[in-house]
Design an enzyme around this catalytic site. Sequence first.
Site, PDB file in Angstrom:
ATOM      1  N   TYR A   1       0.833  -1.199   0.000  1.00 46.29           N
ATOM      2  CA  TYR A   1       0.000   0.000   0.000  1.00 46.29           C
ATOM      3  C   TYR A   1       0.866   1.248   0.000  1.00 46.29           C
ATOM      4  O   TYR A   1       0.690   2.157  -0.811  1.00 46.29           O
ATOM      5  CB  TYR A   1      -0.935   0.016   1.218  1.00 46.29           C
ATOM      6  CG  TYR A   1      -1.763   1.289   1.299  1.00 46.29           C
ATOM      7  CD1 TYR A   1      -1.275   2.410   1.967  1.00 46.29           C
ATOM      8  CD2 TYR A   1      -2.997   1.377   0.670  1.00 46.29           C
ATOM      9  CE1 TYR A   1      -2.008   3.586   2.007  1.00 46.29           C
ATOM     10  CE2 TYR A   1      -3.737   2.554   0.706  1.00 46.29           C
ATOM     11  CZ  TYR A   1      -3.234   3.652   1.389  1.00 46.29           C
ATOM     12  OH  TYR A   1      -3.968   4.827   1.408  1.00 46.29           O
TER      13      TYR A   1
ATOM     14  N   GLY B   1      -9.699  12.457  -2.417  1.00 45.28           N
ATOM     15  CA  GLY B   1     -10.655  12.202  -1.360  1.00 45.28           C
ATOM     16  C   GLY B   1     -10.240  11.000  -0.549  1.00 45.28           C
ATOM     17  O   GLY B   1      -9.181  10.435  -0.748  1.00 45.28           O
TER      18      GLY B   1
ATOM     19  N   GLY C   1      -7.488   7.524   5.652  1.00 46.04           N
ATOM     20  CA  GLY C   1      -6.586   7.679   4.537  1.00 46.04           C
ATOM     21  C   GLY C   1      -7.355   7.935   3.263  1.00 46.04           C
ATOM     22  O   GLY C   1      -8.557   8.118   3.270  1.00 46.04           O
ATOM     23  N   CYS C   2      -6.633   7.950   2.205  1.00 43.48           N
ATOM     24  CA  CYS C   2      -7.257   8.328   0.958  1.00 43.48           C
ATOM     25  C   CYS C   2      -7.020   7.281  -0.105  1.00 43.48           C
ATOM     26  O   CYS C   2      -6.059   6.555  -0.064  1.00 43.48           O
ATOM     27  CB  CYS C   2      -6.675   9.649   0.475  1.00 43.48           C
ATOM     28  SG  CYS C   2      -6.645  10.850   1.774  1.00 43.48           S
ATOM     29  N   GLY C   3      -7.894   7.266  -1.006  1.00 44.67           N
ATOM     30  CA  GLY C   3      -7.687   6.401  -2.156  1.00 44.67           C
ATOM     31  C   GLY C   3      -8.338   5.052  -2.000  1.00 44.67           C
ATOM     32  O   GLY C   3      -9.001   4.569  -2.893  1.00 44.67           O
TER      33      GLY C   3
END
Lengths: 277, 277
Positions: free
Chosen positions: A69, A117, B117-119
């Site tokens: 990640y 976002g 978090g993002c994504g």
Amino acid sequence: MTTTVKRPRLTRTHAEAPLTIAVTAVDEKGQIQEKQIACERPLTLYLNWQPIVTLMTLGARPEALALGYLKNQGFISDIERVESVIVDWEVNSAAVITKEDVSHVEKKLEEKTVTSGCGQGTVFGSFTAGIDDIRLPTPSLTQSGIYALLKNLSQYNDTYKNAGAVHGCGICEGDRILSFVEDVGRHNAVDTLAGEMWLEGIDGGDKIFYTTGRLTSEMVIKVAKMGIPVLLSRSGVTEMGLSLATQLGITMIARAKGRHFLVYHGAETIEFDGAEA
Amino acid sequence: MTTTVKRPRLTRTHAEAPLTIAVTAVDEKGQIQEKQIACERPLTLYLNWQPIVTLMTLGARPEALALGYLKNQGFISDIERVESVIVDWEVNSAAVITKEDVSHVEKKLEEKTVTSGCGQGTVFGSFTAGIDDIRLPTPSLTQSGIYALLKNLSQYNDTYKNAGAVHGCGICEGDRILSFVEDVGRHNAVDTLAGEMWLEGIDGGDKIFYTTGRLTSEMVIKVAKMGIPVLLSRSGVTEMGLSLATQLGITMIARAKGRHFLVYHGAETIEFDGAEA
């Protein structure tokens, strides 16, 4: 082909985190059956003790998921400077400690708030950044080889009861499956394999990436970043995925099942050796 | 049952955004075939002109997706104060204008950076917030009714060539499919249906939510927020999904295909009327 890398120290504490749990269910005849169901857990990733994200995961390979990640999101880039990965299921955390300079992380987290976002969006703008630098080798495939791999994948699914693994992904070499993972979401599965390859120093150049999911832009980009030049999917492709595969020189084989498949790009890398369809 | 709601004005400009495009592919025999593939587009959502997220989507129902996403993420909560939804494919944007006070959005965006978090991360902490207030009606199902619905879903898939729709979701009533959507990711598909129901003022209490995907915590929570008390899936469940379904009183039917299914919770809401299995 593997290269020798200085490997981070992996520590997993409070590791009694079972992957499945037994529960009872009632079938269509009204009869009670005992079934094993997958456990799903939140895993908060920390980078040098800064919280980055909380992922919902089936939790099979948290270290690989954490590394994959962070690598795919551009937070870290040098596996040799990663000192350790500590997973503690008691507090649902995975901490990655690196000697790499991660001062840009704060800024990156802010940027992502606007460009992508949180929670669900795929980072589009920054996601395609850096793909111009990717150079992939030209694969060499055969029709019979693809058939053999598909047969093995089908048997693999049966063996490991992955019939419900809608989000299964695998790294393959020739007709062999080297690594297969399923997770709550496709993102996690791909990231886990990316982390695993990175950790083990596995070169992607002679590998095939298999997924049960559709070959989207995100899938194509992530697999290209893993250095793999062949994508194989049971499902279809999207126009953006195809466009990127074309740009990156990836052989894109979709709707693959049994003895049928469609090559959307890279047909010239496949020898149609007349195996009976 | 629908209630009359003041509906926002939907505007779609530059709407020539085809859902599919024709390309050529090479099949396993080496023969060229023309195929239709799905288009995938980035869609940046704006709330009162503040950028929130960029989603990759197949783009079929951008207005519903925008509303559903913002509702499910807790950015907006009153459909009657939404003035308009403007989609402009030329700039890949969907702007939602509301009279609702959205000053908390800035803070929420910051929080999400840390908690989720993002994504890709699913917002865990704030996601389960508010579920204690959810009250769902008790459904009333029959074994034969479930069979009839599964048969219709199977035919639906064939008709609309959704064989590759790994992330298909649908709202059903009895044995009828009211609305079906597939998208790049499961999150988008569920959000789109949530947005659609919200926009149309459709009550979820007598509906069944169908998905091809696994019944995870995120799926259970989103469907509960849509007011739907029955979940039906072709795939399996996770332990956390089951735990939440139990807490929320949702009837959870999984591994559903043909004349087979497994009821993980809520078997008492199903009359096993002896239809031949």
